[in-house]
Write a protein that holds these residues in place. Structure first.
Motif, PDB file in Angstrom:
ATOM      1  N   GLY A  37       0.816  -1.209   0.000  1.00  0.00           N
ATOM      2  CA  GLY A  37       0.000   0.000   0.000  1.00  0.00           C
ATOM      3  C   GLY A  37       0.846   1.254   0.000  1.00  0.00           C
ATOM      4  O   GLY A  37       0.593   2.195  -0.768  1.00  0.00           O
ATOM      5  N   VAL A  40       2.758   1.537  -3.448  1.00  0.00           N
ATOM      6  CA  VAL A  40       1.884   1.958  -4.547  1.00  0.00           C
ATOM      7  C   VAL A  40       1.462   3.410  -4.376  1.00  0.00           C
ATOM      8  O   VAL A  40       1.412   4.177  -5.356  1.00  0.00           O
ATOM      9  CB  VAL A  40       0.644   1.037  -4.627  1.00  0.00           C
ATOM     10  CG1 VAL A  40      -0.385   1.601  -5.588  1.00  0.00           C
ATOM     11  CG2 VAL A  40       1.053  -0.367  -5.055  1.00  0.00           C
ATOM     12  N   LEU A  41       1.179   3.820  -3.148  1.00  0.00           N
ATOM     13  CA  LEU A  41       0.752   5.195  -2.908  1.00  0.00           C
ATOM     14  C   LEU A  41       1.842   6.186  -3.289  1.00  0.00           C
ATOM     15  O   LEU A  41       1.573   7.185  -3.975  1.00  0.00           O
ATOM     16  CB  LEU A  41       0.379   5.362  -1.432  1.00  0.00           C
ATOM     17  CG  LEU A  41      -0.225   6.703  -1.003  1.00  0.00           C
ATOM     18  CD1 LEU A  41      -1.435   7.052  -1.850  1.00  0.00           C
ATOM     19  CD2 LEU A  41      -0.602   6.655   0.470  1.00  0.00           C
ATOM     20  N   VAL A  44       2.271   6.016  -7.305  1.00  0.00           N
ATOM     21  CA  VAL A  44       1.179   6.639  -8.061  1.00  0.00           C
ATOM     22  C   VAL A  44       1.183   8.155  -7.882  1.00  0.00           C
ATOM     23  O   VAL A  44       0.980   8.907  -8.852  1.00  0.00           O
ATOM     24  CB  VAL A  44      -0.171   6.033  -7.640  1.00  0.00           C
ATOM     25  CG1 VAL A  44      -1.327   6.829  -8.226  1.00  0.00           C
ATOM     26  CG2 VAL A  44      -0.258   4.580  -8.081  1.00  0.00           C
ATOM     27  N   ARG A 270      -5.710  14.008  -8.038  1.00  0.00           N
ATOM     28  CA  ARG A 270      -4.603  13.492  -7.244  1.00  0.00           C
ATOM     29  C   ARG A 270      -5.033  13.264  -5.794  1.00  0.00           C
ATOM     30  O   ARG A 270      -4.662  12.255  -5.178  1.00  0.00           O
ATOM     31  CB  ARG A 270      -3.423  14.465  -7.289  1.00  0.00           C
ATOM     32  CG  ARG A 270      -2.190  13.927  -6.580  1.00  0.00           C
ATOM     33  CD  ARG A 270      -0.969  14.785  -6.804  1.00  0.00           C
ATOM     34  NE  ARG A 270      -1.099  16.099  -6.215  1.00  0.00           N
ATOM     35  CZ  ARG A 270      -1.179  17.217  -6.890  1.00  0.00           C
ATOM     36  NH1 ARG A 270      -1.147  17.198  -8.211  1.00  0.00           N
ATOM     37  NH2 ARG A 270      -1.284  18.384  -6.283  1.00  0.00           N
ATOM     38  N   MET A 273      -7.237  10.131  -5.705  1.00  0.00           N
ATOM     39  CA  MET A 273      -6.433   8.916  -5.835  1.00  0.00           C
ATOM     40  C   MET A 273      -5.678   8.615  -4.543  1.00  0.00           C
ATOM     41  O   MET A 273      -5.518   7.454  -4.150  1.00  0.00           O
ATOM     42  CB  MET A 273      -5.454   9.062  -6.999  1.00  0.00           C
ATOM     43  CG  MET A 273      -6.096   8.979  -8.369  1.00  0.00           C
ATOM     44  SD  MET A 273      -6.825   7.350  -8.685  1.00  0.00           S
ATOM     45  CE  MET A 273      -5.360   6.332  -8.699  1.00  0.00           C
ATOM     46  N   THR A 274      -5.207   9.665  -3.859  1.00  0.00           N
ATOM     47  CA  THR A 274      -4.507   9.465  -2.594  1.00  0.00           C
ATOM     48  C   THR A 274      -5.419   8.816  -1.564  1.00  0.00           C
ATOM     49  O   THR A 274      -5.029   7.865  -0.870  1.00  0.00           O
ATOM     50  CB  THR A 274      -3.992  10.818  -2.062  1.00  0.00           C
ATOM     51  OG1 THR A 274      -3.122  11.412  -3.026  1.00  0.00           O
ATOM     52  CG2 THR A 274      -3.235  10.626  -0.760  1.00  0.00           C
ATOM     53  N   ILE A 276      -8.145   7.065  -2.126  1.00  0.00           N
ATOM     54  CA  ILE A 276      -8.509   5.700  -2.543  1.00  0.00           C
ATOM     55  C   ILE A 276      -7.373   4.726  -2.253  1.00  0.00           C
ATOM     56  O   ILE A 276      -7.581   3.627  -1.717  1.00  0.00           O
ATOM     57  CB  ILE A 276      -8.881   5.687  -4.042  1.00  0.00           C
ATOM     58  CG1 ILE A 276     -10.190   6.459  -4.273  1.00  0.00           C
ATOM     59  CG2 ILE A 276      -9.019   4.254  -4.551  1.00  0.00           C
ATOM     60  CD1 ILE A 276     -10.515   6.692  -5.725  1.00  0.00           C
ATOM     61  N   LEU A 277      -6.147   5.125  -2.590  1.00  0.00           N
ATOM     62  CA  LEU A 277      -5.012   4.224  -2.389  1.00  0.00           C
ATOM     63  C   LEU A 277      -4.687   4.048  -0.915  1.00  0.00           C
ATOM     64  O   LEU A 277      -4.176   2.999  -0.508  1.00  0.00           O
ATOM     65  CB  LEU A 277      -3.795   4.757  -3.144  1.00  0.00           C
ATOM     66  CG  LEU A 277      -3.890   4.676  -4.669  1.00  0.00           C
ATOM     67  CD1 LEU A 277      -2.735   5.400  -5.323  1.00  0.00           C
ATOM     68  CD2 LEU A 277      -3.912   3.225  -5.118  1.00  0.00           C
ATOM     69  N   PHE A 278      -4.977   5.063  -0.096  1.00  0.00           N
ATOM     70  CA  PHE A 278      -4.725   4.907   1.332  1.00  0.00           C
ATOM     71  C   PHE A 278      -5.652   3.856   1.941  1.00  0.00           C
ATOM     72  O   PHE A 278      -5.344   3.277   2.993  1.00  0.00           O
ATOM     73  CB  PHE A 278      -4.893   6.241   2.061  1.00  0.00           C
ATOM     74  CG  PHE A 278      -4.335   6.236   3.456  1.00  0.00           C
ATOM     75  CD1 PHE A 278      -2.971   6.223   3.662  1.00  0.00           C
ATOM     76  CD2 PHE A 278      -5.172   6.217   4.558  1.00  0.00           C
ATOM     77  CE1 PHE A 278      -2.443   6.197   4.946  1.00  0.00           C
ATOM     78  CE2 PHE A 278      -4.664   6.208   5.848  1.00  0.00           C
ATOM     79  CZ  PHE A 278      -3.287   6.197   6.038  1.00  0.00           C
ATOM     80  N   VAL A 280      -6.031   1.035   0.690  1.00  0.00           N
ATOM     81  CA  VAL A 280      -5.270  -0.218   0.612  1.00  0.00           C
ATOM     82  C   VAL A 280      -4.499  -0.429   1.910  1.00  0.00           C
ATOM     83  O   VAL A 280      -4.452  -1.547   2.464  1.00  0.00           O
ATOM     84  CB  VAL A 280      -4.308  -0.185  -0.592  1.00  0.00           C
ATOM     85  CG1 VAL A 280      -3.442  -1.443  -0.621  1.00  0.00           C
ATOM     86  CG2 VAL A 280      -5.083  -0.035  -1.885  1.00  0.00           C
ATOM     87  N   SER A 388       1.287   6.326   7.755  1.00  0.00           N
ATOM     88  CA  SER A 388       1.239   4.867   7.856  1.00  0.00           C
ATOM     89  C   SER A 388       1.719   4.395   9.224  1.00  0.00           C
ATOM     90  O   SER A 388       1.132   3.489   9.830  1.00  0.00           O
ATOM     91  CB  SER A 388       2.095   4.245   6.750  1.00  0.00           C
ATOM     92  OG  SER A 388       2.097   2.839   6.841  1.00  0.00           O
TER      93      SER A 388
END
Length: 415
Positions: A37, A40-41, A44, A270, A273-274, A276-278, A280, A388
């Motif tokens: 996660g 990828v974060l 991206v 952006r 997307m941040t 959404i990816l968080f 994960v 994180s």
């Protein structure tokens, strides 16, 4: 070397696999989820930053940061005004321009374009078009020679190359003995450029400034003056200041008025997307909570024994917080390292993938940006790592609290 008891037991529980391999697998899956996660974060976000930077360079490398024009579309005495504008704060370049819509023809081929009259000696101060030439040069635009520089798509649509002639049809008429006729002028193509943006490659042409003044019958006037700043994000403030200084007889605009909505949309995407990816990372944290809860249930008898030896609930709680934090910290640090490495080497990794599988992710025939760009910003890496780590520690609180509430008598009753 002295090791605190809570740290010793916590790290021992993390890698112990003797009794319950399934719990260890869940812990490993949690760590792997956090790692992927975070990686990828970071990757991206770096790619999206790269796309924004590429688009900004392509668009703002051509347009001016601030434009000063007359309210009637003409600006007189522009030479003296340029000297005054160059003295303003943040202004590092200024150049006059004339801009009109015309029709270009070559035989039966026609193309509507925005024709700009420029001073080749000054244009380089406000635009990067000079550095995107495929053929010819802006220096070949000379007074009364009626040369024209075209975008690569305009030239392709008209079927012309340097040295060929095109006819410019001006949307003004002239009265002759034969009647009312459109105004025409033949120009020689002296250069072809490519920016990588359809608005300029397929809809723009350039001629010499004095030629444009004669073509559009402006006399000694120009359409306005374009300014380049040392900080493009100061354009709005500089524009407001200039408008207040110059008064209502002038119109001052900046790049954000024309292209601001586009870049705001990129920024909004952006941010989305941040978030959404968080999610994960959040899914991996739920796995971490689940693995810790299973560990607590599995270690109930151990907890009860520690309690009977006098260990209080706070120390029990720290044991399981340390166990979960080790998983979160290791996953975060490795994810940050891999994400930063991948972002810095995206120009090597992506071509290798394309070569291996025999396809191109962004074909140059379809997309104006055919390479995946990357712009790693260390402040993004920092806040992703901190977020994180904090989330990983918070995810351990509830399972650790449950462990601290284990009653020794209840747990050891059937042992």
């Amino acid at each position: 070397m002295f090791t605190p008891l809570e740290l010793f037991i916590g790290q021992r529980y993390t890698h112990s696999r003797r009794r319950n391999r399934f719990i260890s697998f869940i812990s490993f899956a949690s760590m792997l989820g956090i790692l992927l996660g975070v990686m990828v974060l970071i990757t991206v976000l770096s790619i999206m930053n790269g796309f924004e930077k590429e688009l900004r360079d392509k668009i703002l490398g051509v347009v001016s940061h601030v434009t000063v024009s007359g309210t009637n579309g003409q600006l007189a005495d522009w030479v003296a005004k340029i000297d005054g504008l160059k003295a303003q704060k943040h202004v590092i370049g200024a150049a006059p321009y004339v801009q009109k819509q015309v029709m270009l023809t070559n035989g039966n081929l026609m193309r509507g374009v925005v024709l700009q009259g420029i001073d080749p000696a000054l244009q380089g101060q406000v635009s990067d078009v000079n550095f995107k030439m495929l053929e010819g040069s802006f220096d070949q635009l000379k007074p009364r020679e009626y040369g024209i520089v075209l975008g690569v798509e305009v030239a392709a649509n008209l079927g012309v190359m340097p040295g060929d002639k095109v006819t410019v049809i001006v949307p003004q008429v002239q009265v002759t003995p034969a009647g009312i006729l459109p105004r025409l002028k033949r120009f020689t193509v002296v250069g072809i450029y490519q920016i990588g943006h359809p608005e300029y490659d397929g809809m723009t042409g350039f001629i010499e400034l004095s030629d444009s003044e004669r073509l559009f019958r402006l006399g000694e006037d120009v359409g306005g003056i374009r300014l380049k700043l040392d900080d493009m994000f100061a354009a709005q403030a500089v524009g407001h200041d200039l408008q207040a200084r110059l008064g209502n007889q002038f119109e001052v605009t900046d790049w954000s008025e024309e292209h601001g909505n586009f870049f705001r949309a990129v920024k909004t995407e952006r941010i989305a997307m941040t978030l959404i990816l968080f999610l994960v990372v959040c899914v991996a944290l739920f796995n971490l909570v689940a693995s810790l809860m299973m560990t607590v249930n599995d270690k109930e008898s151990d907890i009860a024994i520690l309690r009977t030896f006098g260990m209080d609930g706070g120390r029990i709680m720290r044991i399981f917080m340390i166990q979960g934090s080790i998983i979160g910290v290791f996953g975060t640090l490795v994810g940050v390292g891999l994400g930063a490495w991948l972002s810095l080497n995206i120009d090597v990794v992506i071509p290798a993938i394309e070569k291996t599988f025999g396809f191109q992710i962004f074909s140059s025939d379809v997309f104006y940006i055919s390479q995946i760009p990357s712009d790693l910003r260390w402040d993004n890496v920092l806040w992703i790592g901190i977020a994180s780590l904090v989330a990983s520690v918070l995810a351990t609180v509830y399972p650790a609290w449950r462990a601290s509430k284990v009653q020794p008598a209840e747990s050891l009753r059937y042992e």
